[in-house]
Design an enzyme around this catalytic site. Sequence first.
Site, PDB file in Angstrom:
ATOM      1  N   ARG A  82     -47.983 -41.497  38.845  1.00  0.00           N
ATOM      2  CA  ARG A  82     -47.726 -42.417  37.923  1.00  0.00           C
ATOM      3  C   ARG A  82     -48.539 -43.094  36.413  1.00  0.00           C
ATOM      4  O   ARG A  82     -49.450 -41.662  36.389  1.00  0.00           O
ATOM      5  CB  ARG A  82     -48.243 -43.930  39.178  1.00  0.00           C
ATOM      6  N   ARG A  91     -42.871 -49.040  37.443  1.00  0.00           N
ATOM      7  CA  ARG A  91     -43.858 -48.255  37.672  1.00  0.00           C
ATOM      8  C   ARG A  91     -43.142 -47.513  38.871  1.00  0.00           C
ATOM      9  O   ARG A  91     -42.120 -47.952  39.989  1.00  0.00           O
ATOM     10  CB  ARG A  91     -44.920 -48.410  38.030  1.00  0.00           C
ATOM     11  N   ASP A  94     -46.787 -48.372  43.002  1.00  0.00           N
ATOM     12  CA  ASP A  94     -47.747 -49.121  43.362  1.00  0.00           C
ATOM     13  C   ASP A  94     -48.511 -49.329  44.224  1.00  0.00           C
ATOM     14  O   ASP A  94     -47.984 -49.854  45.104  1.00  0.00           O
ATOM     15  CB  ASP A  94     -47.390 -50.612  42.478  1.00  0.00           C
ATOM     16  N   ASP A  96     -51.306 -51.148  46.240  1.00  0.00           N
ATOM     17  CA  ASP A  96     -51.672 -52.566  46.176  1.00  0.00           C
ATOM     18  C   ASP A  96     -52.761 -53.061  47.683  1.00  0.00           C
ATOM     19  O   ASP A  96     -52.650 -52.747  48.584  1.00  0.00           O
ATOM     20  CB  ASP A  96     -51.423 -53.771  45.600  1.00  0.00           C
TER      21      ASP A  96
HETATM   22  N1  ROI Z   1     -41.970 -57.732  40.860  1.00  0.00           N
HETATM   23  C1  ROI Z   1     -40.874 -56.554  41.803  1.00  0.00           C
HETATM   24  N2  ROI Z   1     -40.195 -57.180  42.508  1.00  0.00           N
HETATM   25  N3  ROI Z   1     -41.563 -56.443  43.369  1.00  0.00           N
HETATM   26  C2  ROI Z   1     -43.236 -56.321  42.823  1.00  0.00           C
HETATM   27  O1  ROI Z   1     -43.501 -54.754  43.495  1.00  0.00           O
HETATM   28  C3  ROI Z   1     -43.779 -56.155  41.176  1.00  0.00           C
HETATM   29  N4  ROI Z   1     -45.337 -55.848  41.272  1.00  0.00           N
HETATM   30  C4  ROI Z   1     -45.379 -55.550  39.636  1.00  0.00           C
HETATM   31  C5  ROI Z   1     -44.667 -56.323  38.794  1.00  0.00           C
HETATM   32  C6  ROI Z   1     -44.403 -56.278  37.961  1.00  0.00           C
HETATM   33  C7  ROI Z   1     -45.690 -57.686  38.886  1.00  0.00           C
HETATM   34  N5  ROI Z   1     -43.585 -57.307  39.115  1.00  0.00           N
HETATM   35  C8  ROI Z   1     -42.790 -57.346  40.569  1.00  0.00           C
HETATM   36  O2  ROI Z   1     -46.940 -55.542  39.128  1.00  0.00           O
END
Ligand code: ROI
Length: 160
Positions: A82, A91, A94, A96
């Site tokens: 990443r 990305r 991610d 979270d």
């Molecule tokens: N949009 C979707 N559909 N799924 C995500 O995990 C996701 N993650 C993000 C942003 C760019 C806000 N948009 C996303 O970080």
Amino acid sequence: MLVYIGLGSNLQEPIEQIECALAGLEQMDGGWLSNFSSLYRSPPMGPQNQPDYLNAVAEIETTLAPLELLDRLQQIEGQQGRVRGRRWGERIIDLDLLLYGDEIFDHPRLQIPHPGIAERLFVLLPMEEVAGPDLEIPGLGRVGELLKKCKGDEITKVRQ
Ligand code: ROI
């Protein structure tokens, strides 16, 4: 502590990236992967000129403190290559930290519950699948109730 992690990817074979991150969570010291959701596909929230996302939610038992856990998650992101790009941009992976038990945590590096949970179908849907509709998001209400209020972007389950 029971914690929920959101996984997202829209680059370099997203399904494989999510599976790789799940394997990383499984191998993490101080954490035990206890459950994970199906994979869901949805259009990007944010800039539209990027590929659709794949998302999932994992449930983990951990003895790690929130910031220790954040470090481990960022380690896994780093291992998968990443790199930080534009805000709300594409990305490889991610991870979270969505919920840490029923705690509210406010730190310059980390806010729990993760801000934006209540508006994100791609978080609420897999979270409900893993935890059930009665899971309480501190300060926001139950997952099932939040889902009913969340406006339906298109989202499809791609894999059990
Ligand atoms: N949009 C979707 N559909 N799924 C995500 O995990 C996701 N993650 C993000 C942003 C760019 C806000 N948009 C996303 O970080």
